[in-house]
Design an enzyme around this catalytic site. Sequence first.
Site: not given
Ligand SMILES: Cc1cc2nc3c(=O)[nH]c(=O)nc-3n(C[C@H](O)[C@H](O)[C@H](O)COP(=O)(O)O)c2cc1C
Length: 362
Positions: A111, A115, A175, A177-178, A218, A247
């Site tokens: 992704n 934000f 993140s 993406n910022t 995080k 993350n």
């Molecule tokens: C579509 C998507 C959007 C995410 N948006 C955020 C976010 O806004 N803030 C954040 O701290 N992590 C974000 N994450 C990261 C997740 O909170 C998580 O830390 C990460 O995906 C690893 O866990 P997983 O393998 O179970 O997905 C996002 C993940 C995905 C897949």
Amino acid sequence: LYNLFRKFMFQLEPEHAHHITLSLLSRFPAMGRWLASEEDIPLSLSQTIWGLSFPHPFGLAAGLDKNAEAIDGLLNCGFSYIEVGTVTPKPQPGNPKPRMFRLIEDEALINRMGFNNKGAVEMTAAISNRKRSGIIGVNIGKNKATPNESALDDYLSCLKSLFIHADYIVLNVSSPNTPGLRDLQSETSIVPLVQAVLAQRNILSLEFPGHCPPILVKIAPDLTDEAILSIGSSLAKSGIDGFIASNTTITRAGLHNSSKRESGGLSGRPLQKRSTTVIRLLFEATEGRIPIIGSGGVFTAEDAYEKILAGASLVQIYTGFIYKGPRLIGELVNGVASFLRKDGFQTIGQAIGKATKIAAKH
Ligand SMILES: Cc1cc2nc3c(=O)[nH]c(=O)nc-3n(C[C@H](O)[C@H](O)[C@H](O)COP(=O)(O)O)c2cc1C
């Protein structure tokens, strides 16, 4: 039931499926209960951390409910806590679409949402509207237009708006993406940032006696091991209350799906091992004194138990929840309780960090 639901949703473009699911859970919170499996939660899984009682360690990671719109429905899915956000002070649209990709054969997602969210003011209203009680973490970030030099103002602004609504607060500096956000993890930036946020939290808690939410940071999995160890010990000295590891990653090793070339953060199965290593490094750097929430590639009870043994007190899921649905939570509850029994642990607390150098020392 979830398999059927997933079959239909996976025909749709990922972000469209995401919006439909969230709006269903928001309008019909009971739907969470239909999709979840009814489980008795073994007492061995309950813990009190930061003064909060967690019936079991499995929560929803940030990014799924960015605007806190479906808290009740998500709690009904069986999570013991929900982390909402990332929220920024002002609303912002995020990156152009498409910005979310399923890599099915890799059990992963990429992704680059950036934000997208409705801002802190809308979030306070949304959290106030919920009917169910349950632990709510609020993950805060900075607006894209805010330069890193002023990032602290954005974190403080979110902290002030959401303070009273949050059981815990997460500073998202990881993140991908910022643009530039992850530079805030450099020690010269993160230490003063955390100190200023902690100081403001302490001032606010005098205004609202009895409420003093812990502050967590995080961390990205793409930092070097040395950088993680050093952030861990510096922030421990600054008085940080917890960490989330980790993350998403910008690495792309071993992927099969053609979307692997998309830019953004990779989550799910390919992140599993590295995020567990990050947990272990932080646990060792902080000598097991600061609670860590493990996040990254949890699809089975083995995956979750590995993170607990590496030092995670709590575990979050996101991608595993998309692929397996609410039944994953029941699977984790039963599976981890049975691993604890098998290994002779009466409580989860006895297992945390048992596969680290710290445990070997004691
Ligand atoms: C579509 C998507 C959007 C995410 N948006 C955020 C976010 O806004 N803030 C954040 O701290 N992590 C974000 N994450 C990261 C997740 O909170 C998580 O830390 C990460 O995906 C690893 O866990 P997983 O393998 O179970 O997905 C996002 C993940 C995905 C897949």
